[in-house]
Write a protein that holds these residues in place. Structure first.
Motif, PDB file in Angstrom:
ATOM      1  N   GLU A 194     -13.063   0.046  -4.180  1.00  0.00           N
ATOM      2  CA  GLU A 194     -13.467   0.563  -2.871  1.00  0.00           C
ATOM      3  C   GLU A 194     -14.844   0.050  -2.480  1.00  0.00           C
ATOM      4  O   GLU A 194     -15.773   0.030  -3.295  1.00  0.00           O
ATOM      5  N   TYR A 210     -17.761   0.323   0.745  1.00  0.00           N
ATOM      6  CA  TYR A 210     -18.222   0.863   2.026  1.00  0.00           C
ATOM      7  C   TYR A 210     -19.726   0.689   2.099  1.00  0.00           C
ATOM      8  O   TYR A 210     -20.466   1.118   1.210  1.00  0.00           O
ATOM      9  N   SER A 223     -17.411  -4.230   5.363  1.00  0.00           N
ATOM     10  CA  SER A 223     -17.588  -2.889   4.806  1.00  0.00           C
ATOM     11  C   SER A 223     -18.658  -2.086   5.532  1.00  0.00           C
ATOM     12  O   SER A 223     -18.766  -0.872   5.326  1.00  0.00           O
ATOM     13  N   ILE A 260     -14.023   0.960   5.659  1.00  0.00           N
ATOM     14  CA  ILE A 260     -13.895   0.974   4.213  1.00  0.00           C
ATOM     15  C   ILE A 260     -12.812  -0.008   3.775  1.00  0.00           C
ATOM     16  O   ILE A 260     -11.772  -0.149   4.429  1.00  0.00           O
ATOM     17  N   ARG A 311     -10.330  -1.076   0.489  1.00  0.00           N
ATOM     18  CA  ARG A 311      -9.762  -0.427  -0.687  1.00  0.00           C
ATOM     19  C   ARG A 311      -8.968  -1.434  -1.516  1.00  0.00           C
ATOM     20  O   ARG A 311      -8.603  -2.500  -1.024  1.00  0.00           O
TER      21      ARG A 311
END
Length: 278
Positions: free
Chosen positions: A128, A130, A219, A223, A225
């Motif tokens: 992930e 962000y 990012s 987000i 993934r």
């Protein structure tokens, strides 16, 4: 390591790891994206003891990717052939998972007479991300694969927004494998062929925005993934940039190749009342 999503005899798919020439070991995941969603996916691969699969039939690498984000105009030569200036920021657009097909699948196009090729390196997200910096983005790259951002130029050029020419269902081949960064090396030669004729060639060392830059930039606003894909752009040699412009014809074979990763080979079936070179 090299990972793939293979079609099974029952009609489903499974993630698999390459163990030799055209031989794979089935992994306990439905596809590579699902595998990467497991926090300990590397340990899962190391402990693999599934069925051995020979003569693989490749499905799209991450058929259920939640995000497929593409960068346009990212090679200097392609930017020049399209008559544009070097960008200050990445030019981004999105596709859906519905667009993705396997490395050797036939591609059916209905309703476009200007079907163009765009050979690309794609990045597979492994964790992930962000608001990540470039170092964090680099660490989150699970691997690299081959893609072709097949584009319907007649639809793309109807407006200033590219989406409607880029997001056609089942027209974006991706695969055949994902190669992890430790095996992939630094830069990649990207080539595209139409019926065996070399039409595109470039090296990712000339990208305006490299893979880690792209992932970091994306990012900042959405987000990313595990299993998401980021297509990094195409080198010069697209059909629309030729004089006169050239587009795929019914029955053409489009080959997309990246050294160290593999090759896509897709036959195109083009159903259109519009003349292909109109």
């Amino acid at each position: 390591m090299k990972l793939a999503t293979l079609r099974t005899a029952s009609g489903g798919t499974t993630a698999a790891i390459a163990t030799g020439d055209a031989t794979y070991l089935a992994l306990p995941a439905s596809d590579v994206g699902a595998l990467l969603g497991q926090p300990d996916w590397r340990a899962v691969v190391d402990a693999a003891a599934g069925e051995t699969i020979g003569n693989p039939e490749y499905a799209a690498l991450t058929p259920n990717a939640r995000k497929v984000i593409c960068c346009g105009l990212n090679y200097g030569d392609h930017i020049q052939e399209m008559g544009r200036e070097l960008p200050e920021y990445p030019t981004l657009f999105a596709k859906y998972a519905d667009t993705l097909v396997g490395a050797n699948d036939a591609v059916e196009v209905h309703g476009s007479g200007r079907v163009d090729w765009e050979a690309e390196l794609a990045v597979v997200v492994g964790s992930e991300l962000y608001r990540a910096d470039e170092d964090q983005a680099r660490e989150a790259i699970a691997g690299y694969t081959v893609a072709n951002d097949v584009s319907m130029r007649d639809w793309q050029n109807r407006t200033l927004q590219w989406f409607q020419g880029k997001a056609w269902d089942a027209t974006t081949p991706v695969g055949p494998v994902m190669v992890t960064p430790d095996e992939a090396g630094g830069h990649f030669d990207v080539r595209g062929y139409v019926n065996g004729e070399l039409v595109q060639q470039g090296n990712t060392s000339t990208l305006v925005f490299g893979p880690a830059q792209l992932l970091s930039y994306i990012s900042q606003f959405t987000i990313l993934r595990p299993g998401d894909l980021v297509l990094t752009g195409t080198p010069g040699g697209v059909g629309m940039g030729m004089t006169p412009p050239r587009f795929l014809q019914d029955g053409d074979i489009l080959t997309t190749e990246i050294d160290g990763i593999g090759c896509l080979e897709n036959t195109f079936r083009i159903h259109s009342s519009v003349a292909a070179n109109a």
